[in-house]
Design a protein around this motif. Structure first.
Motif, short mmCIF file in Angstrom:
data_model
loop_
_atom_site.label_atom_id
_atom_site.label_comp_id
_atom_site.label_asym_id
_atom_site.label_seq_id
_atom_site.Cartn_x
_atom_site.Cartn_y
_atom_site.Cartn_z
N ALA A 1 0.80 -1.22 0.00
CA ALA A 1 0.00 0.00 0.00
C ALA A 1 0.84 1.27 0.00
O ALA A 1 0.27 2.37 -0.01
CB ALA A 1 -0.92 0.00 1.22
N GLN A 2 2.13 1.17 -0.01
CA GLN A 2 2.98 2.35 0.18
C GLN A 2 2.77 3.42 -0.89
O GLN A 2 2.72 4.60 -0.58
CB GLN A 2 4.45 1.93 0.21
CG GLN A 2 4.85 1.22 1.49
CD GLN A 2 6.33 0.87 1.51
OE1 GLN A 2 7.04 1.07 0.52
NE2 GLN A 2 6.80 0.35 2.63
N ASN A 3 2.63 3.04 -2.14
CA ASN A 3 2.52 4.01 -3.23
C ASN A 3 1.09 4.16 -3.74
O ASN A 3 0.87 4.73 -4.82
CB ASN A 3 3.43 3.61 -4.40
CG ASN A 3 4.90 3.61 -3.99
OD1 ASN A 3 5.35 4.49 -3.27
ND2 ASN A 3 5.64 2.61 -4.45
N ALA A 4 0.12 3.67 -2.98
CA ALA A 4 -1.27 3.73 -3.44
C ALA A 4 -1.79 5.17 -3.40
O ALA A 4 -1.52 5.92 -2.47
CB ALA A 4 -2.15 2.85 -2.56
N ALA A 5 -2.53 5.54 -4.44
CA ALA A 5 -3.15 6.87 -4.47
C ALA A 5 -4.35 6.92 -3.54
O ALA A 5 -4.59 7.92 -2.87
CB ALA A 5 -3.57 7.20 -5.90
N THR A 6 -5.12 5.84 -3.49
CA THR A 6 -6.26 5.75 -2.58
C THR A 6 -6.29 4.34 -2.00
O THR A 6 -5.79 3.39 -2.60
CB THR A 6 -7.59 6.02 -3.30
OG1 THR A 6 -7.78 5.07 -4.36
CG2 THR A 6 -7.61 7.43 -3.87
#
Length: 213
Positions: free
Chosen positions: A64-69
């Motif tokens: 989830a580190q680079n997730a936008a949402t």
């Protein structure tokens, strides 16, 4: 001769509701006092093993580190029982499947462009399930190019399935769903798209190369 000075004892009235609360409080204090007075309290019953409805692999946080949402939620047994009331009364199969669940946990991540989640973190999730002894199955998904992969993990207690976990890895989306209770892989067809659970293809699962027999 002066009369002695006397004070009247204070009086008060307790409303019925307050009296009930007061009585319950006294009973609780008496029960606590009796328990403390025992020199050798009774042994506590053995802890009940709780279903792993809210367990998630540690590697999921890395995905989830680079997730936008992102969206994360857990549906407990009482919440599922309440939600079941809004299902179509004619959909008996879905109602049967929901009645057998103890809990559902969903983690959804959306990325702005393909390739932003770490493949090593994805493999770390698979490795944690492998180390825990869950049976691993896979299925490709995608309308034309089968661009994504669906991982299905199954946890057995002897011959009974107690948990399922599904990870849908697409180019720009990751969806992880964990189910606890009396649920089978075929039951996922009735749960897909309900209660905020992402829609996914529930067919054509085959044993993964790393799956244990």
């Amino acid at each position: 001769m002066a009369r002695p000075f006397r004070t009247a004892a204070p009086t008060f009235s307790v409303p019925p509701f307050s009296l009930a609360v007061f009585s319950l409080t006294v009973l609780s204090l008496l029960s606590a006092g009796i328990g403390m007075a025992q020199s050798q309290p009774l042994a506590s019953p053995p802890a009940t093993i709780q279903p792993q409805s809210d367990w998630t692999p540690q590697g999921l946080a890395g995905l989830a580190q680079n997730a936008a949402t992102r969206e994360d939620f857990t549906l407990s047994k009482p919440m599922l029982e309440f939600a079941e009331r809004f299902l179509d009364s004619s959909d008996e199969e879905t109602r049967r499947v929901v009645a057998g669940l103890n809990g559902v946990t969903v983690h959804s991540f959306h990325f702005r462009q393909p390739g932003l989640y770490d493949p090593a973190a994805l493999e770390a999730v698979r490795e944690q399930y492998r180390a825990a002894g869950w049976k691993h199955m896979v299925s490709s998904h995608g309308v034309e190019d089968h661009s994504g992969v669906t991982d299905l993990w199954i946890r057995f207690d002897h011959a009974q399935i107690t948990n399922l976990a599904v990870l849908l890895a697409g180019p720009r989306d990751l969806n992880f769903v964990a189910f606890s209770g009396m649920v089978r892989p075929l039951d996922l067809l009735h749960l897909s798209g309900h209660f905020g659970i992402p829609k996914f293809d529930t067919g054509a699962f085959v044993s993964a190369p790393d799956s244990r027999p």
